[in-house]
Write an enzyme that holds these catalytic residues in place. Structure first.
Site, PDB file in Angstrom:
ATOM      1  N   ASP A  37       0.855  -1.193   0.000  1.00  0.00           N
ATOM      2  CA  ASP A  37       0.000   0.000   0.000  1.00  0.00           C
ATOM      3  C   ASP A  37       0.889   1.239   0.000  1.00  0.00           C
ATOM      4  O   ASP A  37       1.240   1.767   1.049  1.00  0.00           O
ATOM      5  CB  ASP A  37      -0.910  -0.036   1.233  1.00  0.00           C
ATOM      6  N   HIS A  38       1.257   1.708  -1.196  1.00  0.00           N
ATOM      7  CA  HIS A  38       2.212   2.805  -1.339  1.00  0.00           C
ATOM      8  C   HIS A  38       1.614   3.972  -2.127  1.00  0.00           C
ATOM      9  O   HIS A  38       0.681   3.793  -2.910  1.00  0.00           O
ATOM     10  CB  HIS A  38       3.467   2.319  -2.081  1.00  0.00           C
ATOM     11  N   GLY A 106       4.162   2.782   9.052  1.00  0.00           N
ATOM     12  CA  GLY A 106       4.335   3.548   7.832  1.00  0.00           C
ATOM     13  C   GLY A 106       5.723   4.087   7.576  1.00  0.00           C
ATOM     14  O   GLY A 106       6.652   3.926   8.371  1.00  0.00           O
ATOM     15  N   GLU A 107       5.836   4.757   6.413  1.00  0.00           N
ATOM     16  CA  GLU A 107       7.079   5.385   5.992  1.00  0.00           C
ATOM     17  C   GLU A 107       6.803   6.796   5.484  1.00  0.00           C
ATOM     18  O   GLU A 107       5.766   7.067   4.884  1.00  0.00           O
ATOM     19  CB  GLU A 107       7.745   4.593   4.849  1.00  0.00           C
ATOM     20  N   GLY A 173      10.180  -4.874  17.035  1.00  0.00           N
ATOM     21  CA  GLY A 173      10.793  -4.868  18.354  1.00  0.00           C
ATOM     22  C   GLY A 173       9.754  -5.150  19.423  1.00  0.00           C
ATOM     23  O   GLY A 173       8.587  -5.440  19.123  1.00  0.00           O
ATOM     24  N   THR A 190       9.023  -8.772   8.242  1.00  0.00           N
ATOM     25  CA  THR A 190       9.682  -9.095   6.976  1.00  0.00           C
ATOM     26  C   THR A 190      11.042  -9.735   7.182  1.00  0.00           C
ATOM     27  O   THR A 190      11.761  -9.980   6.218  1.00  0.00           O
ATOM     28  CB  THR A 190       9.842  -7.824   6.112  1.00  0.00           C
TER      29      THR A 190
END
Length: 320
Positions: A37-38, A106-107, A173, A190
Site C-alpha cells: 500500500d504505497h 508507515g514510511e 521490536g 519481513t
C-alpha cells in the site's frame, strides 16, 4: 503446513497487471495474495504505485479462494483510522470474509504527501490510537473516541463481512510486538527473526498467525536476476529505521548509490536454482512463521515466475 502467499507488488506493476497477476497466482495454487500500500515506489526504476484499495476491490471480485491482505497499510497520516476500518470491512464483504487487514506505522515515503512526517515517538502514539479506533469498528461497535491525535465523534461501519475482519500488526521490536499481541489477531514481520516471534508470544500472541514476506528473483539467468534486484530492490537491506524516514525515490537512490550487486544478492536469492529459493523460504518456517508471502522482484517477470512456481516451487514448499 505453512501458507504460501504471493505479493502483488504495487511499486512494480500497474493496476490491471496486478489484478491479472492475482488471478494467475490463485490458479497456480498460492494460498494468499498480499498487496503493498504505497503512494510512491521505492525507486524510480520500479515505475508504479496504484491505489492499493482499488486493486484489492478488483482482486476480491476476480478471485474466489485465496486469502487477501494489505501488507501493510499505515493508518496515521494518509488515511484516518475510521476510514481504514470502513474500507477494510468493505473488502471483507466483497471477498466473502477472505480479507485480513495488515497494519504498520508507515514510511515518510508514502505519508508525507498529506503533510509533515511525525517523529518516531509521536508515530508510535498515533499508531496505538489508530488501533484503538479500528478494532472496535471492525467488530461492529458504535465508536466515540477522543485522543491526543485522533477524534471520532461518532462512527459505525454499516457493511461488514459475517465475521469481523481480522487485524495483523507489523512489528520489529518489543514495543510493536506488544501492540500486535494486545490489539491484533496476528503478527507481521519481513525478517525471519525468531526473537520477534518470542516477544510476540510473551506479550500474549501465542497461537495467532505470524505473517512473513520473502523477496526472491527467479529467472533462467542468475546474472540478469542480480541486475534486476540491484536496480529495483537495493534499498531492501537498509532496515526500517532508515526506510521509514527517507522522503522520496530520489532519496532512496542517493542512499543506495554505493550498494553493489553482490551486496543485494547476499540477502535475496537470485536465478533458476529452486533449492536456493526453498532454503530462503525455509528460514521463515524455522523461525516460526505460519504464513509467508513471496515477492518476485521484477514487474515484467511475473507470468514466467508464476508458471515456474506452479510447476516447481510450490510443490517443494508444500513439503516444508
Amino acid at each position: 503446513m505453512v501458507s504460501v502467499g504471493y505479493t502483488l507488488m504495487s511499486e512494480q506493476s500497474g493496476p490491471k497487471q496486478l489484478v491479472d497477476h492475482a488471478v494467475r497466482a490463485e490458479a497456480a495454487g498460492f494460498d494468499q495474495l498480499v498487496v503493498s500500500d504505497h503512494y510512491y515506489p521505492w525507486l524510480d526504476s520500479q515505475g508504479h504505485s496504484p491505489y492499493a484499495w482499488s486493486v484489492l476491490g478488483a482482486v476480491a471480485h476476480a478471485t474466489t479462494r485465496a486469502q487477501l491482505m494489505s501488507f501493510v497499510t499505515c493508518p496515521i497520516r494518509r488515511y484516518h483510522p475510521a476510514v481504514v476500518a470502513q474500507k477494510a470491512s468493505t473488502i471483507g464483504a466483497l471477498s466473502d470474509g477472505r480479507f485480513t487487514l495488515g497494519l504498520g506505522a508507515g514510511e515518510n515515503l508514502n505519508e508525507h504527501v498529506v503533510g509533515g512526517w511525525p517523529h518516531v515517538q509521536q508515530r508510535h502514539e498515533m499508531f496505538e490510537e489508530a488501533l484503538q479506533i479500528i478494532r472496535p469498528l471492525l467488530n461492529g461497535e458504535t465508536l466515540t473516541f477522543s485522543g491526543n491525535h485522533f477524534d471520532v465523534p461518532d462512527a459505525y461501519i454499516w457493511d461488514r463481512p459475517e465475521r469481523p475482519v481480522p487485524m495483523a500488526v507489523a512489528a520489529s521490536g518489543r514495543q510493536s510486538a506488544t501492540l500486535a499481541a494486545e490489539y491484533g489477531n496476528g503478527l507481521i514481520s519481513t525478517e525471519p527473526d525468531p526473537h520477534i516471534i518470542e516477544m510476540y508470544d510473551d506479550a500474549g500472541g501465542a497461537g495467532q498467525p505470524r505473517y512473513g514476506q520473502l523477496a526472491i528473483c527467479y529467472g533462467p539467468d542468475e546474472a540478469e536476476c542480480r541486475k534486476i534486484v540491484h536496480d529495483q530492490f537495493r534499498w531492501f537491506g537498509m532496515g526500517w529505521k532508515v526506510n521509514a524516514d527517507l522522503p522520496g525515490p530520489e532519496s532512496f537512490a542517493a542512499a543506495t548509490q554505493f550498494v553493489r550487486e553482490e551486496d543485494v544478492a547476499e540477502g535475496i536469492s537470485c536465478g533458476p536454482d529452486v533449492d536456493a529459493h526453498v532454503e530462503a523460504f525455509g528460514k521463515f518456517v524455522e523461525a516460526g512463521f505460519t504464513h509467508v508471502a513471496i515477492i518476485q522482484v521484477g514487474g515484467e517477470t511475473q507470468p514466467m515466475f508464476l508458471d515456474w512456481a506452479q510447476e516447481q516451487l510450490l510443490p517443494r514448499l508444500r513439503q516444508l
